[in-house]
Design an enzyme around this catalytic site. Sequence first.
Site, PDB file in Angstrom:
ATOM      1  N   HIS A  63       9.737   0.292   4.427  1.00 44.44           N
ATOM      2  CA  HIS A  63       8.968   0.918   2.545  1.00 44.44           C
ATOM      3  C   HIS A  63       7.804   1.954   3.149  1.00 44.44           C
ATOM      4  O   HIS A  63       7.787   2.252   4.842  1.00 44.44           O
ATOM      5  CB  HIS A  63       8.035  -0.263   2.168  1.00 44.44           C
ATOM      6  CG  HIS A  63       8.278  -1.140   0.715  1.00 44.44           C
ATOM      7  ND1 HIS A  63       7.792  -2.256   0.716  1.00 44.44           N
ATOM      8  CD2 HIS A  63       9.076  -1.554  -0.241  1.00 44.44           C
ATOM      9  CE1 HIS A  63       8.208  -3.023  -0.594  1.00 44.44           C
ATOM     10  NE2 HIS A  63       9.536  -2.061  -0.668  1.00 44.44           N
ATOM     11  N   ASP A  65       5.209   3.406   3.345  1.00 45.30           N
ATOM     12  CA  ASP A  65       3.667   3.098   3.841  1.00 45.30           C
ATOM     13  C   ASP A  65       3.903   2.447   5.493  1.00 45.30           C
ATOM     14  O   ASP A  65       2.771   2.674   6.109  1.00 45.30           O
ATOM     15  CB  ASP A  65       2.954   1.974   3.734  1.00 45.30           C
ATOM     16  CG  ASP A  65       2.983   0.946   2.884  1.00 45.30           C
ATOM     17  OD1 ASP A  65       4.404   0.486   2.794  1.00 45.30           O
ATOM     18  OD2 ASP A  65       2.499   0.602   2.809  1.00 45.30           O
ATOM     19  N   ASP A 206       2.794  -7.264   5.621  1.00 43.55           N
ATOM     20  CA  ASP A 206       4.267  -7.881   3.846  1.00 43.55           C
ATOM     21  C   ASP A 206       5.655  -8.466   4.102  1.00 43.55           C
ATOM     22  O   ASP A 206       5.865  -8.819   3.740  1.00 43.55           O
ATOM     23  CB  ASP A 206       5.304  -6.318   3.826  1.00 43.55           C
ATOM     24  CG  ASP A 206       3.975  -5.289   3.844  1.00 43.55           C
ATOM     25  OD1 ASP A 206       3.320  -5.216   5.267  1.00 43.55           O
ATOM     26  OD2 ASP A 206       4.376  -4.156   3.254  1.00 43.55           O
TER      27      ASP A 206
END
Length: 303
Positions: A63, A65, A206
């Site tokens: 991802h 970020d 995450d």
Amino acid sequence: MLDVCLLGTGGMMPLPYRWLTALMTRFNGSSLLIDCGEGTQIAIKEKGWSFKPIDVICFTHFHGDHISGLPGLLLTMGNADRTESLTLIGPKGLERVVNSLRVIAPELPFTILFREINGSEEVFEFEGYRLKAFQVNHNILCYGYSLEIDRAGKFDPERAKAQEIPQMYWRDLQKGEIVATQQGTWTPDMVLGAPRKGLKIAYVTDTRPTKSIVDNAKDADLFVCEGMYGEPDKLDKAKGYKHMTFYEAAELAKAAEVKKLWLTHYSPSLIKPGEFMGDVQKIFPYAKAGKDRMSIELRFEGA
């Protein structure tokens, strides 16, 4: 001694007072970076640490970020005349993803070595430490990491003298090396006591809570764990987006019997994480709300 710095604590997007989540460690002249979101190299500069000793960069997942800061960091390293190779570790597809990002950083004066993680877990050895990647539970393939530094037993000079081992070889044996000469062959177990407690950190972000996290964070000196939401009413949202609350992270720390817990990867809407720590510490007393550039020096126990 192992230096650990939580460079940034934000999730999804950087904020004026919070960079995206990244962790950096320093040990034995080598630095390791886990995740590299937008702003990571600014965070390193703010900390006053150097890019030059970074030998390994690990990615939990792909991802933006967690990886969008990589092209800029690579360019900075190249502009600093780095020539030593750089190792990148991450999920399957790592080389494809990085080469796509490198469209804006095509020419570098150093080689990139890609180590794509195979299966649900894999162990890598670097510069005196052991790095383990283990799969967690996000909405794309995602891994947590543990870093361990072993410590050999104490050197016993009397045993070395009794076995007539020349003193010139003592240092090599202390470092765990086998010494073979015309005079004979000596092994570390001949002069070292039982292994002593080493150092361990674990980093997870995450994900929903998983058994793999508890297993791999077990007895860690420091556990850095996602706390996307501090508000108690955000549990359903955490489940839906495959993230965690502060309280779930605290339960993992308790189950893994870690020494310290640092929360990270906050939602942009979470302005003051510290407001929720009273209830978190009822679950795990040694929890802290992570802050950008929060650091610790981990040292071996005893002599």
